[in-house]
Design an enzyme around this catalytic site. Sequence first.
Site, PDB file in Angstrom:
ATOM      1  N   GLY A 175       0.816  -1.213   0.000  1.00  0.00           N
ATOM      2  CA  GLY A 175       0.000   0.000   0.000  1.00  0.00           C
ATOM      3  C   GLY A 175       0.844   1.255   0.000  1.00  0.00           C
ATOM      4  N   ALA A 176       1.879   1.277  -0.845  1.00  0.00           N
ATOM      5  CA  ALA A 176       2.868   2.362  -0.797  1.00  0.00           C
ATOM      6  C   ALA A 176       2.617   3.470  -1.799  1.00  0.00           C
ATOM      7  CB  ALA A 176       4.269   1.787  -1.018  1.00  0.00           C
ATOM      8  N   GLY A 225      -0.544   7.989   1.103  1.00  0.00           N
ATOM      9  CA  GLY A 225      -0.618   8.061   2.554  1.00  0.00           C
ATOM     10  C   GLY A 225       0.640   7.670   3.292  1.00  0.00           C
ATOM     11  N   ILE A 226       0.443   6.959   4.392  1.00  0.00           N
ATOM     12  CA  ILE A 226       1.540   6.566   5.265  1.00  0.00           C
ATOM     13  C   ILE A 226       2.545   5.698   4.530  1.00  0.00           C
ATOM     14  CG2 ILE A 226       2.109   5.228   7.325  1.00  0.00           C
ATOM     15  CD1 ILE A 226      -0.671   6.078   8.419  1.00  0.00           C
ATOM     16  N   GLY A 227       2.053   4.784   3.697  1.00  0.00           N
ATOM     17  CA  GLY A 227       2.953   3.902   2.955  1.00  0.00           C
ATOM     18  C   GLY A 227       3.868   4.662   2.029  1.00  0.00           C
ATOM     19  N   SER A 239      -3.881   0.004  14.551  1.00  0.00           N
ATOM     20  CA  SER A 239      -4.587   1.243  14.884  1.00  0.00           C
ATOM     21  C   SER A 239      -5.029   1.176  16.335  1.00  0.00           C
ATOM     22  CB  SER A 239      -5.815   1.417  13.979  1.00  0.00           C
ATOM     23  OG  SER A 239      -6.703   2.379  14.491  1.00  0.00           O
ATOM     24  N   TYR A 296     -13.458  -3.234  10.656  1.00  0.00           N
ATOM     25  CA  TYR A 296     -12.159  -2.567  10.628  1.00  0.00           C
ATOM     26  C   TYR A 296     -11.439  -2.725  11.976  1.00  0.00           C
ATOM     27  CZ  TYR A 296      -8.638   1.113  10.325  1.00  0.00           C
ATOM     28  OH  TYR A 296      -7.457   1.807  10.333  1.00  0.00           O
TER      29      TYR A 296
END
Length: 322
Positions: free
Chosen positions: A42-43, A46-48, A173, A200
Amino acid sequence: MWLSVLVGVVGLVVGLRLLYRTWSGRCVSSASMRGKTVIVTGASAGIGLHTAADLVKRGARVILACRNLEKAGRVADELRKGARDGGEVVVRHLDTSDLASVRRFAQEILDTEKHIHVLVNNAGIVGTEERQVTGDGLEVIMATNHFGHFLLTNLLLDRLKQSAPSRIINVSSVGHKRPTSLDIDDLNLEREAYSKMRAYSKSKLCNVLFTLELARRLKGIGVTANSLHPGVVHTDIMKSLEYSLTNILLKLMISVVSKDSALGAQTTIHLAVAEEVEGVSGKYFVDCKEAPTSSLGRDQDLARRLWEASEKAVKLTPGEAH
């Protein structure tokens, strides 16, 4: 009067935003990653994305494992501009909701990469209010956030062992603290009333429990596993929230009082590079510091049973199991 109230509210919001960002942890390590191979799922956003960008600047060979190859290709072009000290960027297709995709990706990595020094299991979705099932018969949020990463880690584990010291980082999370129970016989959430936030939060609890059991199984062989909460972060994942008054208010709150993705990536980066976490395993981090999980997140027996159920769910073969 109303003007004074408005000014006061704005001042309070701005103050909270500044305080939250000021108190947020930052990776202070200057460690080089030259010669290291890193996979970030997931790069492409966002964070990735910001995790990958930092590691490329440190000289790592970073593999962007993404569903959207076109988007990932554009991101890779930008990241290469900031590459230093021999840093490289490689794009590979991976959809963690699709077990066949996970297997194809893992085989490609094993065929092309002699080493894996860091595996960042970052990809995740919030999903939709309507329960959806993948082609493998798995609830889609659990499949994307937990089952896919569980399978991927197992398939790459021998290469991680061969590359020791190596690190596995699972992005969880604080939402993992929301569930009061986890029914191991109902990981696809068929029996209880469904909501995407329930799915989630349970997937994030699974991230923590998976880390706990993984660390136990890897003890003493040079591969560490840790999980983390990145903080309240305004990322592209918020775009997936459906239109409702509650979600509008949630988006507004998060957009005002939150970290940006670069700040949200700091704990992931810390776990990937910091010297002081070398050898630390089975822990949960917030703002670059070790923090307590929920009581469920510390349940070793629950973690063991989740592992066994996950092996069955992803159809892990005896030769793939660890």
